[in-house]
Design a protein around this motif. Structure first.
Motif, PDB file in Angstrom:
ATOM      1  N   LEU A 197      36.775  59.723  48.438  1.00  0.00           N
ATOM      2  CA  LEU A 197      38.146  60.042  48.038  1.00  0.00           C
ATOM      3  C   LEU A 197      38.911  58.798  47.583  1.00  0.00           C
ATOM      4  N   ALA A 198      38.346  57.632  47.814  1.00  0.00           N
ATOM      5  CA  ALA A 198      38.964  56.380  47.382  1.00  0.00           C
ATOM      6  C   ALA A 198      38.647  56.142  45.904  1.00  0.00           C
ATOM      7  N   ASN A 199      39.409  55.255  45.283  1.00  0.00           N
ATOM      8  CA  ASN A 199      39.185  54.955  43.873  1.00  0.00           C
ATOM      9  C   ASN A 199      38.411  53.652  43.733  1.00  0.00           C
ATOM     10  N   ALA A 200      37.496  53.625  42.781  1.00  0.00           N
ATOM     11  CA  ALA A 200      36.658  52.445  42.575  1.00  0.00           C
ATOM     12  C   ALA A 200      37.482  51.201  42.259  1.00  0.00           C
ATOM     13  N   SER A 201      38.674  51.394  41.707  1.00  0.00           N
ATOM     14  CA  SER A 201      39.520  50.246  41.360  1.00  0.00           C
ATOM     15  C   SER A 201      40.001  49.503  42.609  1.00  0.00           C
ATOM     16  N   ALA A 202      39.879  50.152  43.778  1.00  0.00           N
ATOM     17  CA  ALA A 202      40.292  49.511  45.033  1.00  0.00           C
ATOM     18  C   ALA A 202      39.253  48.514  45.527  1.00  0.00           C
ATOM     19  N   ILE A 203      38.019  48.615  45.016  1.00  0.00           N
ATOM     20  CA  ILE A 203      36.949  47.708  45.451  1.00  0.00           C
ATOM     21  C   ILE A 203      37.126  46.349  44.801  1.00  0.00           C
ATOM     22  N   THR A 204      37.108  45.310  45.613  1.00  0.00           N
ATOM     23  CA  THR A 204      37.251  43.951  45.087  1.00  0.00           C
ATOM     24  C   THR A 204      35.899  43.487  44.528  1.00  0.00           C
ATOM     25  N   PRO A 205      35.888  42.438  43.699  1.00  0.00           N
ATOM     26  CA  PRO A 205      34.606  41.939  43.174  1.00  0.00           C
ATOM     27  C   PRO A 205      33.622  41.555  44.287  1.00  0.00           C
ATOM     28  N   PHE A 206      34.105  40.841  45.295  1.00  0.00           N
ATOM     29  CA  PHE A 206      33.234  40.478  46.415  1.00  0.00           C
ATOM     30  C   PHE A 206      32.846  41.723  47.205  1.00  0.00           C
ATOM     31  N   GLY A 254      32.378  44.658  45.990  1.00  0.00           N
ATOM     32  CA  GLY A 254      31.323  45.322  45.236  1.00  0.00           C
ATOM     33  C   GLY A 254      29.963  44.729  45.550  1.00  0.00           C
ATOM     34  N   PHE A 255      29.923  43.408  45.664  1.00  0.00           N
ATOM     35  CA  PHE A 255      28.678  42.728  46.035  1.00  0.00           C
ATOM     36  C   PHE A 255      28.239  43.144  47.435  1.00  0.00           C
ATOM     37  N   LEU A 256      29.184  43.172  48.370  1.00  0.00           N
ATOM     38  CA  LEU A 256      28.853  43.558  49.749  1.00  0.00           C
ATOM     39  C   LEU A 256      28.316  44.982  49.814  1.00  0.00           C
ATOM     40  N   ARG A 257      28.917  45.892  49.042  1.00  0.00           N
ATOM     41  CA  ARG A 257      28.474  47.282  49.056  1.00  0.00           C
ATOM     42  C   ARG A 257      27.087  47.439  48.434  1.00  0.00           C
ATOM     43  N   ARG A 258      26.849  46.742  47.322  1.00  0.00           N
ATOM     44  CA  ARG A 258      25.542  46.837  46.648  1.00  0.00           C
ATOM     45  C   ARG A 258      24.416  46.332  47.545  1.00  0.00           C
ATOM     46  N   THR A 259      24.691  45.240  48.253  1.00  0.00           N
ATOM     47  CA  THR A 259      23.666  44.628  49.106  1.00  0.00           C
ATOM     48  C   THR A 259      23.662  45.213  50.520  1.00  0.00           C
ATOM     49  N   LYS A 260      24.658  46.064  50.822  1.00  0.00           N
ATOM     50  CA  LYS A 260      24.838  46.682  52.142  1.00  0.00           C
ATOM     51  C   LYS A 260      25.173  45.657  53.231  1.00  0.00           C
ATOM     52  N   LEU A 261      25.569  44.453  52.813  1.00  0.00           N
ATOM     53  CA  LEU A 261      25.955  43.426  53.785  1.00  0.00           C
ATOM     54  C   LEU A 261      27.267  43.771  54.485  1.00  0.00           C
ATOM     55  N   ASP A 262      28.044  44.671  53.889  1.00  0.00           N
ATOM     56  CA  ASP A 262      29.302  45.083  54.524  1.00  0.00           C
ATOM     57  C   ASP A 262      29.057  45.774  55.861  1.00  0.00           C
ATOM     58  N   GLU A 263      27.835  46.277  56.057  1.00  0.00           N
ATOM     59  CA  GLU A 263      27.514  47.004  57.283  1.00  0.00           C
ATOM     60  C   GLU A 263      27.137  46.088  58.456  1.00  0.00           C
ATOM     61  N   LEU A 264      26.886  44.814  58.187  1.00  0.00           N
ATOM     62  CA  LEU A 264      26.389  43.905  59.238  1.00  0.00           C
ATOM     63  C   LEU A 264      27.219  43.897  60.526  1.00  0.00           C
ATOM     64  N   GLY A 296      16.599  48.854  49.870  1.00  0.00           N
ATOM     65  CA  GLY A 296      17.539  49.237  48.818  1.00  0.00           C
ATOM     66  C   GLY A 296      17.595  50.710  48.505  1.00  0.00           C
ATOM     67  N   LYS A 297      16.912  51.537  49.283  1.00  0.00           N
ATOM     68  CA  LYS A 297      16.929  52.973  49.032  1.00  0.00           C
ATOM     69  C   LYS A 297      18.283  53.543  49.424  1.00  0.00           C
ATOM     70  N   GLY A 298      18.882  54.341  48.548  1.00  0.00           N
ATOM     71  CA  GLY A 298      20.194  54.915  48.815  1.00  0.00           C
ATOM     72  C   GLY A 298      21.284  53.997  48.305  1.00  0.00           C
ATOM     73  N   SER A 299      22.316  54.591  47.731  1.00  0.00           N
ATOM     74  CA  SER A 299      23.360  53.774  47.089  1.00  0.00           C
ATOM     75  C   SER A 299      24.614  53.642  47.940  1.00  0.00           C
ATOM     76  N   GLY A 300      24.608  54.225  49.143  1.00  0.00           N
ATOM     77  CA  GLY A 300      25.796  54.144  49.975  1.00  0.00           C
ATOM     78  C   GLY A 300      26.777  55.255  49.641  1.00  0.00           C
ATOM     79  N   ASP A 301      27.916  55.236  50.307  1.00  0.00           N
ATOM     80  CA  ASP A 301      28.914  56.281  50.102  1.00  0.00           C
ATOM     81  C   ASP A 301      29.462  56.225  48.684  1.00  0.00           C
ATOM     82  N   ARG A 302      29.566  57.395  48.078  1.00  0.00           N
ATOM     83  CA  ARG A 302      30.060  57.520  46.711  1.00  0.00           C
ATOM     84  C   ARG A 302      31.536  57.155  46.649  1.00  0.00           C
ATOM     85  N   VAL A 303      31.944  56.516  45.566  1.00  0.00           N
ATOM     86  CA  VAL A 303      33.342  56.184  45.335  1.00  0.00           C
ATOM     87  C   VAL A 303      33.740  56.729  43.983  1.00  0.00           C
ATOM     88  N   LYS A 304      34.946  57.299  43.874  1.00  0.00           N
ATOM     89  CA  LYS A 304      35.392  57.853  42.604  1.00  0.00           C
ATOM     90  C   LYS A 304      35.476  56.763  41.548  1.00  0.00           C
TER      91      LYS A 304
END
Length: 196
Positions: A81-90, A92-102, A187-195
């Protein structure tokens, strides 16, 4: 039948022991990386650690911690339900690498989560809560990853997600536990979808 129940109980105990070992090891060995990501996050958003109340085992609330990937003023809603524009550049990197979950390793160590289980939802996700409740999903600890996550099923499809969570929990073995972790790390799975 009794044999299957005993085996399932053993799997639950072994999985909890593995959770403790892996989360403690990850926090100790990953501490330098956690510090580096925290410092970069300070420059990115000024508030690198994201805390949010989620629905835990038996529907008890707990505070999930992860690295912030969105601007601090973003509304507290499910990712889809969030908008992709809310994701910061860093972020985006954390989400792609799943490091945000650490940081969730801390939740795992405390026993609020498992490395493998249904992703914890928000208390305002009424449809998902109802679907999970009737399927007994809340009898287990929520997880960092699982069957739904490695198959790109997220909270935007609550019925399918609850069904997938139920199927995973009914058949979860120690072998599955390792399989889902390895698939996620690979890297399987892209994480939670963002609008978009």
């Amino acid at each position: 039948m009794a044999c299957c129940i005993v085996q399932a109980q053993r799997d639950v105990m072994v999985i909890r022991l593995l959770d403790i070992v892996f989360s403690l090891t990850g926090l100790v060995l990953g501490f330098p990386l956690l510090v580096i990501l925290t410092i970069i996050g300070l420059f990115d958003t000024g508030s690198p650690i994201f805390r949010q109340e989620r629905v835990g085992r038996y529907k008890k609330p707990f505070t999930l911690v992860k690295f912030r990937t969105m601007k601090p003023d973003t509304a507290s809603v499910a990712s889809h339900l969030a908008n992709a524009s809310a994701i910061t550049p860093f972020g985006g990197f954390l989400r792609r690498t799943k490091l945000d979950e650490l940081p969730q390793l801390w939740n795992v160590l405390k026993g609020e989560m498992s490395l493998v289980g249904p992703r914890p939802c928000l208390f305002n996700q009424d449809e998902l809560i109802a679907e999970r409740d009737q399927r007994g999903v809340f009898n287990s600890r929520p997880g960092v990853t699982g069957l739904a996550q490695v198959n790109d099923i997220d909270m935007s499809t609550p019925v399918l997600l609850a069904e997938t969570d139920q199927r995973m929990l009914h058949h979860l073995t120690v072998a599955d536990y390792f399989k889902f972790i390895i698939m996620t790390v690979a890297g399987k799975g892209s994480g939670d979808r963002v609008k978009p």
